[in-house]
Write a protein that holds these residues in place. Structure first.
Motif, PDB file in Angstrom:
ATOM      1  N   LEU A 143      78.575  -7.959  61.153  1.00 58.29           N
ATOM      2  CA  LEU A 143      79.331  -8.647  60.104  1.00 58.29           C
ATOM      3  C   LEU A 143      80.787  -8.188  60.104  1.00 58.29           C
ATOM      4  O   LEU A 143      81.706  -8.998  59.941  1.00 58.29           O
ATOM      5  N   LYS A 144      81.000  -6.895  60.296  1.00 59.75           N
ATOM      6  CA  LYS A 144      82.357  -6.350  60.318  1.00 59.75           C
ATOM      7  C   LYS A 144      83.131  -6.827  61.548  1.00 59.75           C
ATOM      8  O   LYS A 144      84.336  -7.093  61.477  1.00 59.75           O
ATOM      9  N   LYS A 145      82.429  -6.954  62.667  1.00 58.70           N
ATOM     10  CA  LYS A 145      83.085  -7.396  63.896  1.00 58.70           C
ATOM     11  C   LYS A 145      83.474  -8.871  63.814  1.00 58.70           C
ATOM     12  O   LYS A 145      84.582  -9.258  64.191  1.00 58.70           O
ATOM     13  N   ASP A 146      82.535  -9.680  63.340  1.00 61.97           N
ATOM     14  CA  ASP A 146      82.749 -11.134  63.318  1.00 61.97           C
ATOM     15  C   ASP A 146      81.922 -11.739  62.179  1.00 61.97           C
ATOM     16  O   ASP A 146      80.760 -12.103  62.379  1.00 61.97           O
ATOM     17  N   ALA A 166      77.318 -12.126  49.335  1.00 58.21           N
ATOM     18  CA  ALA A 166      78.750 -11.974  49.041  1.00 58.21           C
ATOM     19  C   ALA A 166      79.054 -10.561  48.548  1.00 58.21           C
ATOM     20  O   ALA A 166      80.082  -9.965  48.915  1.00 58.21           O
ATOM     21  N   MET A 167      78.161 -10.013  47.728  1.00 57.82           N
ATOM     22  CA  MET A 167      78.350  -8.658  47.215  1.00 57.82           C
ATOM     23  C   MET A 167      78.271  -7.632  48.345  1.00 57.82           C
ATOM     24  O   MET A 167      79.038  -6.659  48.377  1.00 57.82           O
ATOM     25  N   ILE A 168      77.335  -7.843  49.276  1.00 59.82           N
ATOM     26  CA  ILE A 168      77.203  -6.944  50.427  1.00 59.82           C
ATOM     27  C   ILE A 168      78.498  -6.966  51.244  1.00 59.82           C
ATOM     28  O   ILE A 168      79.025  -5.911  51.630  1.00 59.82           O
ATOM     29  N   ASP A 175      85.748  -9.755  53.725  1.00 57.43           N
ATOM     30  CA  ASP A 175      86.128 -10.789  52.764  1.00 57.43           C
ATOM     31  C   ASP A 175      84.918 -11.687  52.485  1.00 57.43           C
ATOM     32  O   ASP A 175      84.415 -12.357  53.398  1.00 57.43           O
ATOM     33  N   PRO A 176      84.411 -11.724  51.240  1.00 59.37           N
ATOM     34  CA  PRO A 176      83.233 -12.544  50.925  1.00 59.37           C
ATOM     35  C   PRO A 176      83.429 -14.021  51.252  1.00 59.37           C
ATOM     36  O   PRO A 176      82.459 -14.732  51.527  1.00 59.37           O
ATOM     37  N   ALA A 177      84.676 -14.478  51.218  1.00 59.36           N
ATOM     38  CA  ALA A 177      84.952 -15.882  51.515  1.00 59.36           C
ATOM     39  C   ALA A 177      84.649 -16.216  52.978  1.00 59.36           C
ATOM     40  O   ALA A 177      84.520 -17.400  53.336  1.00 59.36           O
ATOM     41  N   LYS A 178      84.518 -15.196  53.816  1.00 55.72           N
ATOM     42  CA  LYS A 178      84.285 -15.421  55.240  1.00 55.72           C
ATOM     43  C   LYS A 178      82.808 -15.404  55.625  1.00 55.72           C
ATOM     44  O   LYS A 178      82.469 -15.615  56.793  1.00 55.72           O
ATOM     45  N   PHE A 306      74.665 -15.388  32.061  1.00 54.73           N
ATOM     46  CA  PHE A 306      75.579 -16.406  32.586  1.00 54.73           C
ATOM     47  C   PHE A 306      76.990 -15.828  32.724  1.00 54.73           C
ATOM     48  O   PHE A 306      77.644 -15.979  33.761  1.00 54.73           O
ATOM     49  N   ALA A 307      77.434 -15.109  31.686  1.00 55.41           N
ATOM     50  CA  ALA A 307      78.771 -14.499  31.711  1.00 55.41           C
ATOM     51  C   ALA A 307      78.860 -13.413  32.779  1.00 55.41           C
ATOM     52  O   ALA A 307      79.861 -13.306  33.503  1.00 55.41           O
ATOM     53  N   ALA A 308      77.796 -12.592  32.897  1.00 53.05           N
ATOM     54  CA  ALA A 308      77.791 -11.505  33.880  1.00 53.05           C
ATOM     55  C   ALA A 308      77.779 -12.054  35.308  1.00 53.05           C
ATOM     56  O   ALA A 308      78.482 -11.546  36.191  1.00 53.05           O
ATOM     57  N   LEU A 309      76.979 -13.100  35.543  1.00 54.97           N
ATOM     58  CA  LEU A 309      76.925 -13.710  36.870  1.00 54.97           C
ATOM     59  C   LEU A 309      78.273 -14.307  37.249  1.00 54.97           C
ATOM     60  O   LEU A 309      78.738 -14.170  38.381  1.00 54.97           O
ATOM     61  N   ARG A 310      78.902 -14.982  36.297  1.00 58.14           N
ATOM     62  CA  ARG A 310      80.212 -15.571  36.568  1.00 58.14           C
ATOM     63  C   ARG A 310      81.212 -14.482  36.971  1.00 58.14           C
ATOM     64  O   ARG A 310      81.971 -14.642  37.936  1.00 58.14           O
ATOM     65  N   ALA A 311      81.204 -13.369  36.238  1.00 56.39           N
ATOM     66  CA  ALA A 311      82.116 -12.271  36.549  1.00 56.39           C
ATOM     67  C   ALA A 311      81.868 -11.708  37.937  1.00 56.39           C
ATOM     68  O   ALA A 311      82.807 -11.452  38.698  1.00 56.39           O
ATOM     69  N   THR A 312      80.582 -11.553  38.296  1.00 55.58           N
ATOM     70  CA  THR A 312      80.222 -11.039  39.618  1.00 55.58           C
ATOM     71  C   THR A 312      80.669 -12.005  40.713  1.00 55.58           C
ATOM     72  O   THR A 312      81.200 -11.599  41.749  1.00 55.58           O
ATOM     73  N   MET A 313      80.465 -13.294  40.479  1.00 56.23           N
ATOM     74  CA  MET A 313      80.811 -14.307  41.473  1.00 56.23           C
ATOM     75  C   MET A 313      82.326 -14.436  41.641  1.00 56.23           C
ATOM     76  O   MET A 313      82.817 -14.643  42.757  1.00 56.23           O
TER      77      MET A 313
END
Length: 319
Positions: A143-146, A166-168, A175-178, A306-313
């Protein structure tokens, strides 16, 4: 005697283990399962339905599977088609909250009626038996390489396994977006993708992959719990130096517009089912942790989660 009063009396008898199985045979329950067959909501819903009829809390239970958009399609059908129906219920849970956060559904969960949280379950990440990856450490190195070369497969966008991936990534400096996440509409599709080698890593509730882990068709790399699951020899992410813990709870909602008495009657009916031998055995088989919560406490829990999940996401770059 009014049905809601009757159900309360039966719930008390159920707690004492002293009511006839046919005592409740009145309600013909219509259950919305907002997912395709074969996944966690489907397994939970059908186990609950069997517990309802075996315990006598319902005469019959019919099922309607409507998958897609992390349960939002089923929610829309339920909200629009079940208004005021005292015998209509819908299985839901943390995955639906995640989907509602990432999507823009035409309906809101607040339009339906909170009844009860049933149980919680943690996710497991697996690879097919033929995978070159033998540990989560090896997956992380790749994951770190590619980041794009590691294809994560699981439930709908916003599911707990999607959030966990995404958290991992964020935890290990990627970058979680990747992350390359492939969403499936049901557990059956995700299972087939893992077994067919169409994804690098699969994530789901432990119960959904247990059969394939036990028969050696999948190798379990990590669970998302704080400590190892009872009777399951799979290390946690935390044990492997990845500080990620996330659970997946499941619950039941009633139709929009039902009366307080009808809501209480549904709650009492569900509580009777949860005390049944049928439900207890299903929970043990599927490694579900009892997490029963009803009334205002359940309603507050959903709002807080719901609020906690939104914050995490948001923190993980998913929103």
């Amino acid at each position: 005697m009014r049905r809601d009063t009757f159900l309360k009396s039966m719930a008390a008898l159920a707690a004492a283990g002293s009511f006839p199985l046919s005592a409740f045979a009145a309600a013909n329950v219509k259950m919305m399962i907002p997912a395709n067959p074969g996944g966690g909501w489907d397994t939970t819903g059908r186990a609950l339905g069997k517990a309802l009829t075996d315990s006598g809390a319902a005469a019959t239970v019919s099922y309607d599977n409507k998958g897609g958009a992390a349960g939002a399609l089923g929610l829309a059908q339920f909200v629009n088609g079940s208004k005021g129906d005292p015998n209509a219920i819908m299985v839901m849970g943390a995955v639906m909250l995640g989907g509602l956060i990432t999507g823009k559904p035409p309906v809101s969960l607040s339009q339906a009626t909170p009844i009860a949280r049933l149980s919680s379950e943690y996710n497991v990440f697996v690879v097919p038996a033929s995978s070159p990856f033998k540990s989560m450490k090896e997956v992380i190195e790749q994951l770190k390489k590619d980041p794009g070369s590691v294809k994560w497969g699981g439930g709908s966008r916003g599911s707990t396994e999607h959030i966990a991936a995404a958290m991992i990534a964020r935890e290990v400096g990627v970058d979680p977006a990747k992350i390359n996440y492939v969403a499936f509409r049901g557990g059956g599709e995700a299972t087939a993708a893992v077994l067919g080698g169409n994804v690098t890593v699969g994530g789901s509730g432990y119960s959904e992959f247990a059969e394939y882990i036990n028969t050696g068709k999948m190798k379990a790399l990590a669970v998302t719990s704080e400590a190892r699951l009872k009777g399951v020899n799979v290390p946690t992410l935390k044990e492997q130096g990845i500080n990620v813990v996330i659970g997946n709870w499941r619950g039941v909602y009633g139709a929009p517009g039902i009366t307080p008495a009808q809501r209480q009657a549904l709650t009492d009916m569900i509580l009777v089912a949860l005390k049944s031998k049928t439900w207890i055995e299903a929970s043990e088989k599927n490694n579900w942790t009892p997490a029963v919560l009803t009334g205002p406490a359940f309603e507050k829990f959903v709002d807080d989660d719901f609020a906690a999940l939104r914050a995490t996401m948001v923190k993980s770059g998913m929103v």
